[in-house]
Design a protein around this motif. Structure first.
Motif, mmCIF file in Angstrom:
data_model
loop_
_atom_site.group_PDB
_atom_site.id
_atom_site.type_symbol
_atom_site.label_atom_id
_atom_site.label_comp_id
_atom_site.label_asym_id
_atom_site.label_seq_id
_atom_site.Cartn_x
_atom_site.Cartn_y
_atom_site.Cartn_z
ATOM 1 N N HIS A 153 16.974 11.442 -31.518
ATOM 2 C CA HIS A 153 16.150 12.242 -30.601
ATOM 3 C C HIS A 153 16.737 13.618 -30.385
ATOM 4 O O HIS A 153 16.012 14.613 -30.229
ATOM 5 C CB HIS A 153 16.029 11.515 -29.261
ATOM 6 C CG HIS A 153 15.531 12.379 -28.139
ATOM 7 N ND1 HIS A 153 16.389 13.107 -27.342
ATOM 8 C CD2 HIS A 153 14.279 12.656 -27.701
ATOM 9 C CE1 HIS A 153 15.683 13.787 -26.446
ATOM 10 N NE2 HIS A 153 14.412 13.526 -26.640
ATOM 11 N N SER A 159 11.795 17.064 -31.306
ATOM 12 C CA SER A 159 11.806 15.824 -30.527
ATOM 13 C C SER A 159 12.317 16.061 -29.110
ATOM 14 O O SER A 159 11.820 15.460 -28.157
ATOM 15 C CB SER A 159 12.643 14.753 -31.225
ATOM 16 O OG SER A 159 13.966 15.196 -31.448
ATOM 17 N N GLU A 162 9.286 17.848 -27.245
ATOM 18 C CA GLU A 162 7.913 17.475 -27.588
ATOM 19 C C GLU A 162 7.025 17.256 -26.370
ATOM 20 O O GLU A 162 5.792 17.373 -26.467
ATOM 21 C CB GLU A 162 7.892 16.240 -28.475
ATOM 22 C CG GLU A 162 8.391 14.969 -27.824
ATOM 23 C CD GLU A 162 8.286 13.787 -28.767
ATOM 24 O OE1 GLU A 162 7.457 13.845 -29.694
ATOM 25 O OE2 GLU A 162 9.035 12.807 -28.592
ATOM 26 N N LYS A 270 10.140 9.505 -21.719
ATOM 27 C CA LYS A 270 11.194 9.002 -22.601
ATOM 28 C C LYS A 270 12.287 8.257 -21.849
ATOM 29 O O LYS A 270 13.105 7.572 -22.466
ATOM 30 C CB LYS A 270 11.813 10.156 -23.386
ATOM 31 C CG LYS A 270 10.871 10.799 -24.403
ATOM 32 C CD LYS A 270 11.560 11.936 -25.120
ATOM 33 C CE LYS A 270 10.627 12.613 -26.108
ATOM 34 N NZ LYS A 270 11.264 13.761 -26.771
#
Length: 351
Positions: A153, A159, A162, A270
């Protein structure tokens, strides 16, 4: 009069907000109450390439062994053909970085690594359960990171940013990879807690490890934990951290009266909400029926999370080859023999 609009499930994140949650940014603010750590940056330009390489290997010179010559008396570098050099996979060696890692290990005795934001928790299977992620050489650090899916990540701005409303993929020069080496401790995971702060309010606390711990269900203990976390947040964290939305991981002391910061995370999809859902947390913002923060623990051995009998990200943690290799072995033997096999393979690749 119209009722105020309910809060969004997640706050709008901007790239500059996410960057504030890099370890190198928040740690100096909270060093007095955080797990000891050193940040190494900038990293060698080839380090990112090494991390993206599909091969599992450690850079030459990173093991704590005496250098050996793998060439026989009849061999020499001049025997190699130039066309073979052109097709040979990239060779990695980071002597300066190795020296920096060894210096931190000498100071701390042992370390566990992470990158800017993410720890390689899915690499715990590489080492005995009694010493998870304990690294005593640069080779250990590289191997733990290389074996992790989680830390990928952090490798690319695409990433990392994002979920940001202002991310422009063509512009990522503001992001620089860093290596964090934390002092290794044998932590009691039952004393780790994840805390959710939204719009400047501490709204929820959950145990971090999804395992049933009987003592957490005792009302006097849960009240003590909740009180200690609220006190720590009010006195030490909230006054020093200007961002209204974040998730902070804490480790309480054995007497459950004080605590240390383990990590700071953006309030975003996340980050695992563990015993909450983000819908639950949004609802807490809208109701006055419960006193905040709400504290959740696994209250029974039959809790659904316990009954899964496997870590949440088990598919990331042990390769199928490792399962086959470990057939018939007890966990300690499997961990030791698998680590030995990996290191033998690594050394062969480095020849």
């Amino acid at each position: 009069m119209a009722s105020p609009a309910p809060p969004n499930l997640f706050p709008d994140l901007r790239c500059e907000d996410v960057l504030q949650f890099q370890h190198s940014v928040w740690y100096p603010i909270f060093a007095r109450i955080a797990i000891k750590a050193k940040t190494i940056r900038p990293l060698p330009l080839e380090f990112s390439q090494y991390m993206h390489d599909d091969r599992v290997m450690v850079p030459e010179g990173s093991e704590n062994i005496l250098a050996e010559s793998y060439l026989s008396d009849s061999e020499s570098a001049s025997d190699e053909h130039e066309d073979q050099d052109e097709t040979r996979p990239p060779h990695y060696s980071f002597p300066e970085l190795d020296a920096q890692i060894r210096a931190v290990i000498e100071e701390y005795d042992a370390v566990f690594p992470k990158l800017n934001f993410t720890s390689p928790q899915d690499s715990m299977w590489l080492l005995p359960s009694s010493t998870p992620l304990k690294c005593t050489s640069p080779a250990d650090v590289y191997l733990i990171l290389k074996s992790s899916d989680f830390v990928t990540h952090d490798l690319l701005a695409s990433s990392v940013f994002e979920d940001c409303v202002d991310f422009i993929p063509e512009i990522d020069s503001q992001y620089e990879l860093e290596l964090v080496l934390k002092k290794w401790y044998s932590m009691d995971r039952s004393r780790e807690f994840r805390c959710f702060v939204r719009e400047g309010r501490l709204i929820g606390i959950t145990q971090r490890d999804p395992v049933y711990y009987e003592y957490l269900t005792d009302v006097s203990n849960s009240n003590k934990i909740r009180s200690a976390i609220l006190k720590l947040w009010t006195a030490e964290i909230e006054p020093r951290w200007p961002h209204p939305d974040y998730i902070v991981d804490l480790l309480l002391t054995r007497n459950l009266e004080k605590g240390h910061i383990v990590d700071l995370n953006p309030y975003g999809p996340k980050t695992d909400p563990v015993l909450f859902s983000f819908e639950d947390l949004r609802d807490l913002m809208e109701t006055s029926s419960q006193e905040l923060p709400v504290f959740r623990v696994i209250d029974s051995p039959s809790h659904p999370l316990v009954n899964r009998n496997a870590p949440k990200h088990q598919h990331n943690m042990v390769p199928l080859d490792a399962l086959a290799f470990g057939s018939g072995q007890d966990p300690k033997s499997l961990s030791r023999n698998l680590a030995d096999a990996i290191m033998q393979s690594v050394r062969s690749d480095n020849v």
